[in-house]
Design a protein around this motif. Structure first.
Motif, PDB file in Angstrom:
ATOM      1  N   LEU A 191       0.812  -1.220   0.000  1.00 25.54           N
ATOM      2  CA  LEU A 191       0.000   0.000   0.000  1.00 25.54           C
ATOM      3  C   LEU A 191       0.842   1.264   0.000  1.00 25.54           C
ATOM      4  O   LEU A 191       0.368   2.323   0.405  1.00 25.54           O
ATOM      5  CB  LEU A 191      -0.934   0.003   1.216  1.00 25.54           C
ATOM      6  N   GLY A 192       2.104   1.168  -0.463  1.00 22.30           N
ATOM      7  CA  GLY A 192       2.875   2.386  -0.606  1.00 22.30           C
ATOM      8  C   GLY A 192       4.220   2.327   0.077  1.00 22.30           C
ATOM      9  O   GLY A 192       4.649   1.300   0.591  1.00 22.30           O
ATOM     10  N   PHE A 209       3.009   9.309  -1.244  1.00 25.60           N
ATOM     11  CA  PHE A 209       3.737   8.069  -1.523  1.00 25.60           C
ATOM     12  C   PHE A 209       2.909   6.830  -1.188  1.00 25.60           C
ATOM     13  O   PHE A 209       3.438   5.731  -1.114  1.00 25.60           O
ATOM     14  CB  PHE A 209       5.044   8.019  -0.734  1.00 25.60           C
ATOM     15  N   GLY A 210       1.644   6.999  -0.972  1.00 22.66           N
ATOM     16  CA  GLY A 210       0.796   5.884  -0.601  1.00 22.66           C
ATOM     17  C   GLY A 210       0.078   5.287  -1.794  1.00 22.66           C
ATOM     18  O   GLY A 210       0.179   5.755  -2.927  1.00 22.66           O
ATOM     19  N   ALA A 211      -0.634   4.188  -1.544  1.00 25.07           N
ATOM     20  CA  ALA A 211      -1.553   3.516  -2.472  1.00 25.07           C
ATOM     21  C   ALA A 211      -0.897   2.481  -3.371  1.00 25.07           C
ATOM     22  O   ALA A 211      -1.384   1.363  -3.482  1.00 25.07           O
ATOM     23  CB  ALA A 211      -2.338   4.526  -3.306  1.00 25.07           C
ATOM     24  N   ASP A 212       0.211   2.782  -4.082  1.00 28.31           N
ATOM     25  CA  ASP A 212       0.763   1.855  -5.070  1.00 28.31           C
ATOM     26  C   ASP A 212       1.755   0.878  -4.431  1.00 28.31           C
ATOM     27  O   ASP A 212       2.572   1.270  -3.590  1.00 28.31           O
ATOM     28  CB  ASP A 212       1.482   2.635  -6.185  1.00 28.31           C
ATOM     29  N   PRO A 213       1.747  -0.402  -4.827  1.00 31.79           N
ATOM     30  CA  PRO A 213       2.733  -1.376  -4.331  1.00 31.79           C
ATOM     31  C   PRO A 213       4.148  -0.971  -4.724  1.00 31.79           C
ATOM     32  O   PRO A 213       4.405  -0.586  -5.865  1.00 31.79           O
ATOM     33  CB  PRO A 213       2.321  -2.686  -5.011  1.00 31.79           C
ATOM     34  N   VAL A 214       5.097  -1.081  -3.762  1.00 29.75           N
ATOM     35  CA  VAL A 214       6.484  -0.709  -3.988  1.00 29.75           C
ATOM     36  C   VAL A 214       7.335  -1.975  -3.900  1.00 29.75           C
ATOM     37  O   VAL A 214       7.393  -2.618  -2.862  1.00 29.75           O
ATOM     38  CB  VAL A 214       6.958   0.334  -2.949  1.00 29.75           C
ATOM     39  N   PHE A 215       8.024  -2.323  -5.027  1.00 29.76           N
ATOM     40  CA  PHE A 215       8.738  -3.590  -5.114  1.00 29.76           C
ATOM     41  C   PHE A 215      10.240  -3.460  -4.879  1.00 29.76           C
ATOM     42  O   PHE A 215      10.921  -4.453  -4.642  1.00 29.76           O
ATOM     43  CB  PHE A 215       8.486  -4.241  -6.467  1.00 29.76           C
ATOM     44  N   SER A 216      10.776  -2.234  -4.930  1.00 28.49           N
ATOM     45  CA  SER A 216      12.202  -2.043  -4.722  1.00 28.49           C
ATOM     46  C   SER A 216      12.427  -0.610  -4.281  1.00 28.49           C
ATOM     47  O   SER A 216      11.707   0.306  -4.708  1.00 28.49           O
ATOM     48  CB  SER A 216      12.988  -2.336  -6.006  1.00 28.49           C
ATOM     49  N   ILE A 225      16.425   9.493  -2.473  1.00 29.50           N
ATOM     50  CA  ILE A 225      15.707   8.233  -2.259  1.00 29.50           C
ATOM     51  C   ILE A 225      14.942   7.887  -3.535  1.00 29.50           C
ATOM     52  O   ILE A 225      14.340   8.754  -4.173  1.00 29.50           O
ATOM     53  CB  ILE A 225      14.747   8.349  -1.061  1.00 29.50           C
ATOM     54  N   TRP A 226      14.970   6.627  -3.895  1.00 24.43           N
ATOM     55  CA  TRP A 226      14.223   6.163  -5.062  1.00 24.43           C
ATOM     56  C   TRP A 226      13.430   4.908  -4.688  1.00 24.43           C
ATOM     57  O   TRP A 226      13.804   4.171  -3.778  1.00 24.43           O
ATOM     58  CB  TRP A 226      15.153   5.837  -6.233  1.00 24.43           C
ATOM     59  N   PHE A 227      12.329   4.715  -5.357  1.00 21.13           N
ATOM     60  CA  PHE A 227      11.589   3.460  -5.197  1.00 21.13           C
ATOM     61  C   PHE A 227      10.801   3.179  -6.475  1.00 21.13           C
ATOM     62  O   PHE A 227      10.374   4.096  -7.196  1.00 21.13           O
ATOM     63  CB  PHE A 227      10.672   3.476  -3.964  1.00 21.13           C
ATOM     64  N   LEU A 228      10.676   1.881  -6.742  1.00 19.28           N
ATOM     65  CA  LEU A 228      10.016   1.416  -7.951  1.00 19.28           C
ATOM     66  C   LEU A 228       8.680   0.802  -7.558  1.00 19.28           C
ATOM     67  O   LEU A 228       8.614  -0.114  -6.742  1.00 19.28           O
ATOM     68  CB  LEU A 228      10.884   0.372  -8.659  1.00 19.28           C
ATOM     69  N   SER A 229       7.599   1.316  -8.157  1.00 11.88           N
ATOM     70  CA  SER A 229       6.257   0.836  -7.850  1.00 11.88           C
ATOM     71  C   SER A 229       5.511   0.574  -9.145  1.00 11.88           C
ATOM     72  O   SER A 229       6.049   0.736 -10.253  1.00 11.88           O
ATOM     73  CB  SER A 229       5.502   1.869  -7.006  1.00 11.88           C
ATOM     74  N   THR A 230       4.268   0.162  -9.007  1.00  5.65           N
ATOM     75  CA  THR A 230       3.446  -0.057 -10.212  1.00  5.65           C
ATOM     76  C   THR A 230       3.203   1.248 -10.956  1.00  5.65           C
ATOM     77  O   THR A 230       2.830   1.230 -12.132  1.00  5.65           O
ATOM     78  CB  THR A 230       2.102  -0.684  -9.815  1.00  5.65           C
TER      79      THR A 230
END
Length: 596
Positions: A191-192, A209-216, A225-230
């Motif tokens: 959820l984010g 930064f909420g709602a989308d699944p974050v896989f990395s 800071i970086w993160f990869l999500s849907t």
């Protein structure tokens, strides 16, 4: 790549232009390692590659510096938690951690990487779930594990301790985790994205930064800071995020008791059945208001502040009587807490039967009732003692003296008639009949005097003790046996004289013992007799025996003496046992219950 090849690149920086990637080495499946496809590759501090392979092939260990890089393969037979590994991490001590798809976590010590001596961790070691998706450690060296269904957990004293939604985690599905430069953790969930401070055990999040699944997720050396999500790749520069040091004010906006609204200010006294309360609060923030969280404590029930949460309503059911102070404060996403908490005070009163005046009055009433009952009982006991003394005195002075006079007069008349008969030297039937009648009167009077003496002794309250009973019984027994030349052994057991028994019970013991001794003196023709009185539990046991002629107890019909003894014992709630053999003597054992 999609065909299974592994590429190694080096970044070439340019002072005037963009940096470029330069290919260093290419590893081909079927040539440099067994044919398979790597899902992802982890490079440890020694430059070795740990490759998680597709199709449940476990882990391939490669040394890219060698001409033949393939070193060996690890599977569950070597100690991997699962043939499909979804997370690999090297801690600060050089130990390697492998998270399985569904069956837990394995650790390979730094000095045994080539030997493959794994240590397995499962839910039995505290893991909230066996599906491991992320492994990292914080600045203090504590290992953290993210799971598919159980949130995150940290390792301490060889056991994992979970944290989940109630501590502020966005979702129990944790896909990724990494350490920030400041030592905090970056957490990617279903959820984010959010950050976590292990030192404060506090999760922080930003609404955008909420709602989308974050896989990395991760952080660059520059602090970005970086993160990869849907939704794609998100890059975030924390240095550009303005701090919000203003403490958010907080107000109590609602207070209900058993569903009825009450004012939100002041102090309240509630009855003992008004024990279901709900409080609603609201914080004020000019920036990112929806990210505010709320924590509370209820002094009187739990003095500790509870972890922050999004819900603004707090419900307390079945509160015990007492005085309570509810305190709440708002917390921003940066961890800034309200400078002054919102406060509400209320008291739930004790039920009337637990009020001091009711308890005190009840105790006083019970004391007075008990006092009156004791006084009435004492009065009745004193009256009974007086009545018994009066009856004993009257029996002894009036009836006893009258019977004694009859016995004396009959004895005098008997002797006069006998003397007259001797003087006339002629005996007639008439004079013999007179003598027989006078003798019966004399014997009856003496028997009544003796019986009256026992009755008077038993009625007299001054004789209500076993000590007096033993004295009277000893006096009677020795006097009786000495007159018949019978040697008597009289024994009294320990604590017998301090035993408690009613006046009726004492009388039964006395009369039974006298009857038994009288039977011995009249019928046994013995030379030795024994009388013992002992205490056995809650009973007095009287044993009377002799060495006389005895009799066959199975054929001889008991006379009035034996029958009276048995009847007296059984009516008193005791037991009676007779044993006799011809020329062997007789033994009688009777037991009588004590008072109470």
């Amino acid at each position: 790549s999609t065909d299974g090849r592994i590429f190694q690149y080096r970044v070439r920086r340019s002072a005037t232009g963009v940096s470029i990637l330069a290919l260093v080495k290419r590893l081909v499946p079927g040539v440099h390692f067994p044919k398979s496809t790597a899902m992802f590759v982890f490079c440890d501090d020694n430059g070795l590659l740990w490759c998680s392979m597709a199709d449940n092939q476990g882990i391939f260990l490669l040394n890219p510096k060698k001409r033949k890089p393939y070193l060996r393969r690890y599977t569950t037979a070597d100690g991997l938690p699962d043939e499909s590994v979804r997370a690999i991490y090297e801690d600060r001590h050089g130990n390697l951690w492998f998270g399985g798809y569904s069956d837990g976590l394995s650790m390979l010590p730094a000095d045994e990487s080539l030997l493959g001596k794994f240590r397995l961790f499962t839910t039995a070691n505290g893991l909230p779930n066996g599906a491991i998706r992320a492994v990292t450690e914080d600045a203090g060296g504590t290992l953290w594990v993210g799971t598919r269904y159980g949130g995150i957990a940290f390792l301490k004293d060889s056991l994992f301790h979970p944290l989940s939604l109630k501590e502020g985690l966005l979702s129990t599905a944790v896909w990724s985790a990494a350490r920030r430069l400041d030592g905090d953790l970056l957490i990617g969930t279903q959820l984010g994205f959010q950050t976590f401070s292990p030192a404060a055990t506090r999760f922080l999040k930003k609404k955008e930064f909420g709602a989308d699944p974050v896989f990395s997720c991760g952080q660059l050396s520059s602090g970005i800071i970086w993160f990869l999500s849907t939704a794609g790749l998100t890059v975030y520069d924390p240095s550009r995020d303005r701090d919000n040091p203003v403490a958010p004010p907080i107000l109590i906006t609602g207070f209900e008791v058993n569903g009825v609204a009450y004012p939100t200010t002041g102090a309240f006294e509630l009855s003992n059945d008004q024990d279901n309360c709900s409080v609603e609060v609201a914080g004020i923030s000019l920036r990112d208001e929806e990210s505010l969280e709320y924590q509370y404590r209820l002094i009187g029930a739990d003095d500790e502040w509870r972890p922050p949460r999004n819900n603004r309503s707090f419900v307390f059911a079945s509160l015990a009587p007492g005085t309570y102070t509810f305190m709440a404060r708002a917390v921003t996403s940066r961890g800034v807490v309200s400078s002054e908490p919102a406060v509400l005070r209320f008291t739930i009163l004790l039920p009337f039967w637990r009020q001091w005046w009711f308890v005190g009055g009840t105790v006083l009433c019970l004391f007075l009732v008990a006092l009156i009952a004791v006084r009435l009982r004492l009065s009745r006991l004193l009256a009974l003692e007086h009545l018994r003394s009066s009856i004993a005195t009257d029996l002894h002075d009036d009836i006893g003296s009258g019977l004694t006079r009859i016995a004396i007069l009959s004895d005098v008349a008997y002797k006069q008639v006998q003397s007259a008969q001797r003087g006339s030297r002629s005996a007639t039937d008439e004079s013999a009949e007179v003598l027989g009648g006078l003798e019966k009167v004399r014997d009856t009077a003496r028997g009544l005097i003796e019986s009256m003496s026992d009755v008077v002794w038993a009625i007299d309250p001054s004789h209500d003790s076993f000590e007096r009973l033993v004295q009277r019984l000893r006096s009677f027994a020795y006097e009786l046996c000495e007159g018949r030349n019978i040697k008597l052994v009289f024994t009294v057991g320990e604590k017998v004289e301090s035993a408690k028994m009613s006046s009726e019970g004492l009388r039964n013991v006395l009369l039974f013992s006298k009857e038994a001794l009288t039977n011995i003196a009249k019928h046994s023709h013995c030379t030795k007799a024994e009388l013992s009185v002992n205490l056995a539990g809650r009973r007095i046991v009287v044993t009377v025996s002799d060495n006389g002629k005895g009799f066959n107890a199975s054929t001889v019909e008991p006379g009035n003496g034996l029958g009276n003894m048995r009847k007296r014992t059984e009516l008193a709630g005791g037991s009676f046992k007779l044993t006799s053999k011809v020329d062997k003597g007789t033994t009688i054992v009777a037991s009588f219950p004590l008072a109470g």
